[in-house]
Design an enzyme around this catalytic site. Structure first.
Site, PDB file in Angstrom:
ATOM      1  N   GLU A   1       1.249  -0.313  -4.954  1.00 48.88           N
ATOM      2  CA  GLU A   1       0.688   0.105  -5.646  1.00 48.88           C
ATOM      3  C   GLU A   1       1.225   1.844  -5.465  1.00 48.88           C
ATOM      4  OE1 GLU A   1      -3.274   3.117  -4.029  1.00 48.88           O
ATOM      5  OE2 GLU A   1      -1.590   1.879  -2.876  1.00 48.88           O
TER       6      GLU A   1
ATOM      7  N   ASP B   1       0.433  -1.082   0.124  1.00 49.07           N
ATOM      8  CA  ASP B   1       0.046  -0.073   0.005  1.00 49.07           C
ATOM      9  C   ASP B   1       0.725   1.365  -0.007  1.00 49.07           C
ATOM     10  OD1 ASP B   1      -2.632   0.878   0.498  1.00 49.07           O
ATOM     11  OD2 ASP B   1      -2.179   2.273   2.256  1.00 49.07           O
TER      12      ASP B   1
END
Length: 714
Positions: free
Chosen positions: A452, A399
Site C-alpha cells: 500500500e 500497510d
C-alpha cells in the site's frame, strides 16, 4: 567450590540476579562430588531426591536459599522436596538443573539479525528435556538487569523463576517444568533504572482475549491438507493469473463468527461471488478493536477474539481447499505505545527508534520500528515468513509503506532528520523492505507481497536485484482517487473531466498494480461507495455497475471491500455486521448477481488478467476523436484473444455510436452492465457487434453502462 557471597544470595532470593544458574542447580565440586542449591523461602526442611533413590538433606544458607552436597559418578536427575511448618510439603523439578534450550548457532544468528525462523527459538515452546516436559521461555531484552517469568504456574510471583542472561545476544532463557500448553505468562523485567516492568511476550503465538493482555503458551496440532494448493502456487505467478480480492474485516462481516464458524459461510459466499482471493484486515493480536487491527501488540499471535491459532489454520486450509487464496494485512510500519507490549520493552527504546524524529508517528500516536537495528529487522522479516510458513497465507499486503519510505512523512521542516546523503528517504526502512521481499520470495515462491504505497516512489515492484523494493504488487492509489473523483460527478459534467478516468492509462504499466476500493474509502465520513454515486437510486445502481465494470476491465488486479458487492448504503463500522438485510431488496440482489457475473466473465477471459503489466497488450480505442463521455480500450492475451471494454458514463443511451475496434468480424457481447437481469434498462446490441473491414463498428451504448466485447473472428 566457593560458596556464593551474601549479596549474590540475596539477589538470587529476589530473582534479581542475571546468572541464577551459576549458583542454583547442580554444580561439580570435585571429582565425583556435587553441590546442589535451590530457592525454597519459608521452608522448614529441604532435600534433593536423587534418581538413584537417595535423599540429600540441604541446609539453609540465607534468604531462602538452601544447599546440599553428595557424591555420584555423574550428574543425576533429582527433585527438590520441601516441608513447611504447617505440615504441608511438595516435591518439584528444579528449573535450574537444565542446560540452555537455545543453541550457540541460534544466538549467533540472532546477533547477526539473520534468523529466518526466529519464532522457533524465541518465545514460549513446550519441550521435553529427558523425561521432563515443560516450557522453554526465551526473550530478547538486552538492556535488562534481570528478567523473571511470571504466570499462572507460579502465582504471578517470578522470584523463583529468574531467567539467565545468554551474554551479548541480549537473550534470556529459562526452562520451567511446571508450565504447559494453556499457561498464561508475562516477562518481568528489571530495567537499568531499577524498575520492574511487566511485559507480554513479543514472540507469543497466542494471547489472552483483549482486554486481558497475558501471553499464552500454545502448540499446534493441526495437520494441513492443502499440499496441492501450495505446490500449484509455487509453480505459478500471481501477476499472470486472475486476481479479484474480497477484503474482509472478520469481526464485522457477520458478527459473532469464530475462525471455524466463518469457514463454511465465507467459503460459500466468496465462491458464489466468484472472487479469487480473500484479504483479511490484520489478524495479528491488537489491544483496541477500533484500530481494525492496524495497531499490533502481538505480531506472532493471531487474535484470540476468534479462536486459537489452529482454528485460523483450519479456516485458511478450508479456503485453499475451495480454491480461494488468502492475503493478510501486515503492519510493520508502526506499533502502539501500550505499556504491556513492545513500547520501551526493556525500559528503554528497543524495538522503536530512540530519536523521536524517526521513532514516533505523531498522527497515529504510535512508535516506529528501528529498521537499522539488526535484531529489530530480524523480528519483522521473520514475522513475515512466519505467516507464510505457519499459516500458509498466499500474500501479505504491507500497510502504510509510504510512511516507512520517507523521513519527512507527515512532518514539518525541522521535525525530521535527513539521511546520510542529506535526502528524505529512510534508507534503513528501504533496506528492510528489500530484505523482507527478497527473503519471502526466495523461501515461498508464488506468494504475493503487496505494497500500500501512495506516492510515486520508483521501482516498488521492480526486483531488488535492480534496485527496486521487490514487491509483487502495488496498490494504485492514484487510480483510486481519480476514478472516485470522476464517478461521483453528475453525468452532465463528466465530459469535462475525462482525464480523471484515463490518466491512469499513462502509468498503468509502470508497476504491477492492484486497483483498490478498500475499507479506507467507506469510513471517516466518506460514506459507502454507492452513496457516493450521483442521481436517484436507479442511477446510483447503474453507476455502481458501470464503475465496477470499468474497474474489472482496467489493467491491474482488483480489490473490493465487503458490502460494496451488494451496494451497502451506510458507512461501514467495525462495531456491527454488514447490512445483509439489503439483499432482501431486488435491486440490490441484482447488483449482487452482477458482481458474481463480473467475476465469472473476468476469470474466463485471459485477455483481462494475463498481461496486466504489459503495455503491448493494451490499446485505447476511439482516436483521434474521443467522445469525452465514452472511454474505450482493448485488452489482449498471449493467445491472441481480444476483449474490448466500452464505457458510456453519460446519463443517456448513445445509438449508432461508431468505434474502430482492433479487428473486423464478430464481437460477442460477453457483459452488459445495463442488462435487465441486473436491473438495467436493457439497451444493447442483441448479443453481438459486427465490425467491417478496418474494424469500424456501429453499436448502441447503454446509459451509465459498460459493454465487454470479445472478438470471435471474421
Amino acid at each position: 567450590m566457593t560458596a556464593p557471597d551474601d549479596r549474590v544470595i540475596d539477589t538470587i532470593a529476589t530473582g534479581s540476579y542475571h546468572a541464577p544458574h551459576d549458583v542454583l542447580g547442580l554444580h561439580a565440586d570435585a571429582a565425583g562430588s556435587w553441590v546442589v542449591r535451590a530457592r525454597r523461602p519459608l521452608a522448614a526442611t529441604v532435600s534433593a531426591d536423587l534418581d538413584d533413590g537417595r535423599s540429600v538433606p540441604m541446609r539453609h544458607l540465607r534468604s531462602g536459599i538452601w544447599e546440599g552436597s553428595f557424591e555420584a559418578p555423574k550428574a543425576p536427575a533429582y527433585l527438590i522436596s520441601a516441608t513447611y511448618d504447617d505440615g504441608s510439603g511438595y516435591a518439584a523439578e528444579d528449573p535450574y538443573r537444565f542446560l540452555p534450550t537455545i543453541g550457540e548457532l541460534d544466538l549467533h544468528l540472532i546477533r547477526e539479525g539473520r534468523h529466518e525462523q526466529l519464532w522457533h527459538v524465541l518465545g514460549a515452546h513446550v519441550r521435553r528435556l529427558g523425561d521432563v516436559e515443560g516450557v522453554a521461555f526465551t526473550v530478547w531484552a538486552p538492556h535488562a538487569q534481570a528478567v523473571r517469568v511470571v504466570g499462572d504456574f507460579n502465582g504471578w510471583d517470578g522470584q523463583g523463576h529468574a531467567m539467565r542472561s545468554l551474554g551479548s545476544s541480549g537473550v534470556w532463557e529459562l526452562f520451567v517444568p511446571d508450565a504447559g500448553v494453556g499457561s498464561v505468562y508475562k516477562f518481568e523485567i528489571l530495567t537499568r533504572a531499577g524498575d520492574w516492568i511487566l511485559k507480554a511476550d513479543p514472540m507469543a503465538r497466542l494471547a489472552e482475549i483483549p482486554p486481558a493482555t497475558g501471553s499464552v503458551v500454545t502448540a499446534s496440532e493441526y495437520t494441513w491438507g492443502d499440499g496441492d494448493w501450495v505446490a500449484a502456487r509455487a509453480a505459478g505467478a500471481p501477476y499472470a493469473a486472475p486476481m479479484s480480492v474480497y477484503e474482509v474485516h472478520l469481526g464485522s462481516w457477520r458478527q459473532g463468527l469464530s475462525y471455524r464458524d466463518a469457514a463454511d459461510e465465507l467459503i460459500a459466499y466468496v465462491t458464489d461471488q466468484g472472487f479469487t482471493h480473500v484479504e483479511f484486515m490484520p489478524l495479528a493480536e491488537h489491544p483496541f478493536g477500533g484500530s481494525w487491527g492496524y495497531q499490533v501488540s502481538g505480531y506472532y499471535a493471531p487474535t484470540s477474539r476468534f479462536g486459537r491459532p489452529d482454528d485460523l489454520r483450519y479456516l485458511i486450509d478450508r479456503l485453499h481447499g475451495a480454491g480461494i487464496g488468502v492475503i493478510m494485512d501486515w503492519v510493520p510500519g508502526h506499533f502502539p505505545k501500550d505499556a504491556f507490549a513492545l513500547a520501551r520493552f526493556d525500559g528503554e527504546p528497543l524495538y522503536e527508534h530512540a530519536d523521536p524524529r524517526r521513532g514516533e508517528h505523531r498522527d497515529w500516536g504510535t512508535y516506529i520500528f528501528d529498521y537499522g537495528r539488526s535484531e529489530v529487522r530480524n523480528f519483522l522479516v521473520a514475522n513475515a515468513l512466519y505467516w507464510f510458513e505457519e499459516f500458509h497465507v498466499d500474500g501479505l499486503r504491507v500497510d502504510a509503506v509510504a510512511s516507512m519510505l520517507y523521513l519527512d512523512y507527515s512532518r514539518e521542516p525541522g521535525e525530521w532528520e535527513p539521511n546520510i546523503h542529506g535526502g528524505r528517504e529512510n534508507l534503513e526502512a528501504i533496506g528492510f523492505l528489500q530484505e523482507v521481499n527478497a527473503t519471502a520470495y526466495k523461501r515461498f515462491p508464488g506468494i504475493a507481497m503487496i505494497a500500500e504505497e501512495s506516492t510515486s516512489f520508483p521501482g516498488v515492484t521492480a526486483p531488488t536485484s535492480q534496485g527496486g523494493l521487490g514487491f509483487g504488487f502495488k496498490w494504485n492509489m492514484g487510480w483510486m482517487n481519480d476514478s472516485l473523483q470522476y464517478i461521483k460527478r453528475d453525468p452532465m459534467y463528466r465530459a469535462h473531466h475525462e482525464g480523471e478516468l484515463t490518466f491512469s492509462f499513462v502509468y498503468a504499466f509502470s508497476e504491477n498494480y492492484v486497483l483498490p476500493i478498500s475499507h479506507d474509502e467507506v469510513v471517516h465520513g466518506k460514506g459507502s461507495l454507492i452513496a457516493r454515486m450521483p442521481g436517484d437510486h436507479w442511477q446510483k445502481l447503474a453507476n455502481m455497475r458501470a464503475y465496477l465494470s470499468y474497474m474489472w476491465g482496467h489493467p491491474g488486479k482488483q480489490l473490493l471491500f465487503m458490502g460494496q458487492e451488494f451496494g451497502q448504503m451506510s458507512e461501514w463500522s467495525e462495531s456491527r455486521s454488514l447490512d445483509w438485510w439489503m439483499l432482501d431488496q431486488p435491486p440490490h440482489q441484482q447488483l449482487h448477481a452482477f458482481v458474481a457475473a463480473l467475476n465469472r466473465v473476468y476469470r474466463e477471459q485471459p485477455a483481462l488478467w494475463q498481461r496486466d503489466s504489459d503495455a503491448g497488450a493494451f490499446a485505447r480505442l476511439g482516436a483521434p476523436r474521443w467522445d469525452p463521455n465514452v472511454v474505450a480500450f482493448a485488452r489482449h492475451s498471449y493467445e491472441g484473444e481480444t476483449v474490448a471494454v466500452i464505457c458510456n458514463f453519460s446519463g443517456v443511451p448513445i445509438h449508432g455510436f461508431e468505434l474502430d475496434l482492433p479487428a473486423a468480424g464478430t464481437w460477442r457481447e460477453i457483459l452488459n452492465s445495463d442488462a435487465q437481469e441486473y436491473g438495467g434498462s436493457g439497451v444493447g446490441n442483441l448479443g453481438a457487434v459486427h465490425a467491417a473491414d478496418g474494424g469500424r463498428a456501429t453499436m448502441a451504448l447503454p446509459p451509465l453502462g459498460v459493454l465487454w466485447l470479445r472478438h470471435e473472428g471474421s
